[in-house]
Design an enzyme around this catalytic site. Structure first.
Site, PDB file in Angstrom:
ATOM      1  N   HIS A  36       9.834   3.899   8.843  1.00 38.40           N
ATOM      2  CA  HIS A  36       8.918   3.001   8.235  1.00 38.40           C
ATOM      3  C   HIS A  36       7.663   3.902   7.847  1.00 38.40           C
ATOM      4  O   HIS A  36       7.109   4.668   8.665  1.00 38.40           O
ATOM      5  CB  HIS A  36       8.522   1.886   9.004  1.00 38.40           C
ATOM      6  CG  HIS A  36       7.839   0.787   8.376  1.00 38.40           C
ATOM      7  ND1 HIS A  36       6.341   0.932   8.055  1.00 38.40           N
ATOM      8  CD2 HIS A  36       8.186  -0.212   7.694  1.00 38.40           C
ATOM      9  CE1 HIS A  36       6.210  -0.045   7.334  1.00 38.40           C
ATOM     10  NE2 HIS A  36       7.130  -0.783   7.149  1.00 38.40           N
TER      11      HIS A  36
ATOM     12  N   GLU B 115      10.129   1.067   0.060  1.00 36.97           N
ATOM     13  CA  GLU B 115       9.057   0.520   0.394  1.00 36.97           C
ATOM     14  C   GLU B 115       7.758   1.416  -0.164  1.00 36.97           C
ATOM     15  O   GLU B 115       7.329   2.256   0.601  1.00 36.97           O
ATOM     16  CB  GLU B 115       8.738   0.179   1.667  1.00 36.97           C
ATOM     17  CG  GLU B 115       9.701  -0.719   2.318  1.00 36.97           C
ATOM     18  CD  GLU B 115       9.183  -1.458   3.588  1.00 36.97           C
ATOM     19  OE1 GLU B 115       9.411  -2.603   3.792  1.00 36.97           O
ATOM     20  OE2 GLU B 115       8.536  -0.640   4.327  1.00 36.97           O
TER      21      GLU B 115
END
Ligand code: 13P
Length: 238
Positions: free
Chosen positions: A88, A154
């Site tokens: 992430h 993302e």
């Protein structure tokens, strides 16, 4: 075989939302849609006990050792947790994780029988200087894509900002990422979109052919909003 949409809730460093463990919890899979929650380590066990499809937000590639504050993929698996997030952008930013760390995590996850959800995405300046595809290609090419994994695109500049790419820009990147996946897994690998997804914008992202669901941050902390995002995925496939 069409890909089953997946809507995943990344609760980041927040407690599990109220009602998350209820029988009618919106975090449970429904009508042909898979769901997943990524709670803090403290909330892993309650989520598992409530029967939610649960993943850890991070796992160390070594199984045991001198890594203060860390928890290993082996331990996550042993706790009964089937999924794990890898790479992430907040981990890349806060913990200086590099592509090689993310690959090591994904490989360790697979070795331990965990399903990795691997995040990629460019920063605002990389997009502005038109290097976004180059950066994402670099992040994707090193991944163990011959295995069963999920990718989450993302864009860093869309995370928690309320700013998103257009659905067409996101689709362009998703199709590009898919083209980098070895042929044997190209059509079966799910690619999620993440970054300021809301109940209002989810449908137009999910209607794109190469967007197979979402990795939702802020909006996933509000059960009613998360329910609407799941419903958007149902609607997109109907
Ligand atoms: P937001 O939905 O809050 O932008 O966060 C996205 C994200 O980082 C999910 O992993």
């Amino acid at each position: 075989m069409p890909r089953t949409p997946l809507i995943a809730a990344n609760w980041k460093m927040n407690p599990a939302p109220e009602g998350a463990f209820a029988a009618d919890s919106p975090y449970r899979p429904q009508s042909g849609i898979e769901t997943m929650v990524f709670p803090t380590f403290f909330d892993l066990q309650p989520c598992l006990e409530a029967g939610l499809p649960t993943g850890a937000q991070y796992g160390h590639p070594d199984s045991v050792g001198a890594h203060t504050g860390d928890v290993s993929m082996t331990m996550i698996k042993k706790a009964g947790c089937p999924f794990v997030l890898c790479g992430h952008s907040e981990r890349r930013r806060d913990h200086h994780e590099e592509d090689s760390d993310v690959v090591a995590q994904a490989e360790a996850a697979l070795r331990n029988g965990l399903h990795p959800v691997i995040c990629v995405g460019e920063t605002e300046s990389e997009r502005r200087t038109k290097r976004h595809k180059q950066v994402v290609e670099r992040q994707v090419r090193v991944l163990p894509l011959r295995e069963v994994v999920t990718i989450a695109y993302e864009p860093v500049w869309a995370i928690g900002t309320g700013v998103t790419p257009t659905p067409e820009q996101a689709e362009d990147m998703h199709a590009f990422i898919r083209s980098l996946i070895p042929e044997a897994r190209r059509e079966s690998t799910r690619i999620l979109y993440g970054g300021s997804l809301t109940a209002e914008n989810a449908l137009e992202f999910f209607q794109q052919p190469d967007i197979d669901g979402g990795l939702v941050g802020g909006a996933s902390l509000k059960p009613a909003v998360f329910r609407e995002i799941v419903l958007a995925a149902v609607q997109a496939r109907s």
